[in-house]
Motif scaffolding. Structure first.
Motif, PDB file in Angstrom:
ATOM      1  N   SER A 113      72.786  51.906  21.855  1.00 43.04           N
ATOM      2  CA  SER A 113      72.130  51.412  20.639  1.00 43.04           C
ATOM      3  C   SER A 113      70.615  51.488  20.770  1.00 43.04           C
ATOM      4  O   SER A 113      69.923  51.927  19.839  1.00 43.04           O
ATOM      5  N   PHE A 138      77.066  50.055  25.535  1.00 35.46           N
ATOM      6  CA  PHE A 138      76.791  50.070  24.094  1.00 35.46           C
ATOM      7  C   PHE A 138      75.406  49.524  23.768  1.00 35.46           C
ATOM      8  O   PHE A 138      74.777  49.956  22.796  1.00 35.46           O
ATOM      9  N   THR A 175      73.328  50.411  15.590  1.00 32.02           N
ATOM     10  CA  THR A 175      74.128  49.554  16.460  1.00 32.02           C
ATOM     11  C   THR A 175      75.455  50.225  16.767  1.00 32.02           C
ATOM     12  O   THR A 175      76.219  50.556  15.855  1.00 32.02           O
ATOM     13  N   PHE A 176      75.696  50.416  18.057  1.00 32.83           N
ATOM     14  CA  PHE A 176      76.982  50.908  18.552  1.00 32.83           C
ATOM     15  C   PHE A 176      77.658  49.752  19.264  1.00 32.83           C
ATOM     16  O   PHE A 176      77.010  48.980  19.948  1.00 32.83           O
ATOM     17  N   GLN A 177      78.979  49.649  19.099  1.00 27.29           N
ATOM     18  CA  GLN A 177      79.713  48.585  19.775  1.00 27.29           C
ATOM     19  C   GLN A 177      81.130  49.034  20.078  1.00 27.29           C
ATOM     20  O   GLN A 177      81.635  49.959  19.451  1.00 27.29           O
ATOM     21  N   ARG A 220      80.849  55.220  11.073  1.00 29.64           N
ATOM     22  CA  ARG A 220      80.430  54.015  10.352  1.00 29.64           C
ATOM     23  C   ARG A 220      78.943  54.082  10.018  1.00 29.64           C
ATOM     24  O   ARG A 220      78.528  53.791   8.883  1.00 29.64           O
ATOM     25  N   ALA A 227      81.865  54.657  15.663  1.00 28.03           N
ATOM     26  CA  ALA A 227      80.558  54.073  15.335  1.00 28.03           C
ATOM     27  C   ALA A 227      79.682  55.091  14.612  1.00 28.03           C
ATOM     28  O   ALA A 227      78.984  54.737  13.659  1.00 28.03           O
TER      29      ALA A 227
END
Length: 109
Positions: free
Chosen positions: A94, A90, A106-108, A23, A20
């Motif tokens: 976030s 998460f 946003t972390f997922q 990204r 993440a």
């Protein structure tokens, strides 16, 4: 959950955090330095604030430390849930990363 199951699940979580960060750095304006040492990841943001994520192997927990406080998470079969009922890992990451950077991050899993 056995120790090996915990380590497998926790490794997936840490890898998801690292991916993440990559990204977010590639796609946006954030610059997150993520440093991993064993079972601990330190996220350092441009403003020098940090979030630290580390494994507590004997407890089968993942701990997250941010400006807002410290949180403990256990795997509930589907998610890493806060042990005090304050949400999912998460979501918390976030929220804290967004608050600390002033950016919508946003972390997922």
């Amino acid at each position: 959950m056995t120790d090996l199951e915990f380590l497998d699940r926790a490794e997936l979580l840490l890898k998801a955090v690292e991916l993440a960060c990559d990204r977010i750095n590639d796609d946006g304006d954030a610059d997150i330095d993520n440093q991993r040492v064993g079972g601990m990841i330190t996220l350092t943001f441009e403003n020098k604030s940090q979030i630290i994520i580390n494994l507590q192997k004997p407890l089968h927990e993942v701990w997250l430390a941010a400006r807002s406080g410290g949180y403990h998470f256990k795997f509930d079969g589907q998610h890493w849930a806060d042990t005090k009922g304050q949400g999912e890992f998460f979501e918390r990451l976030s929220k804290d990363a967004s608050t600390q950077t002033g950016l919508a991050l946003t972390f997922q899993a």
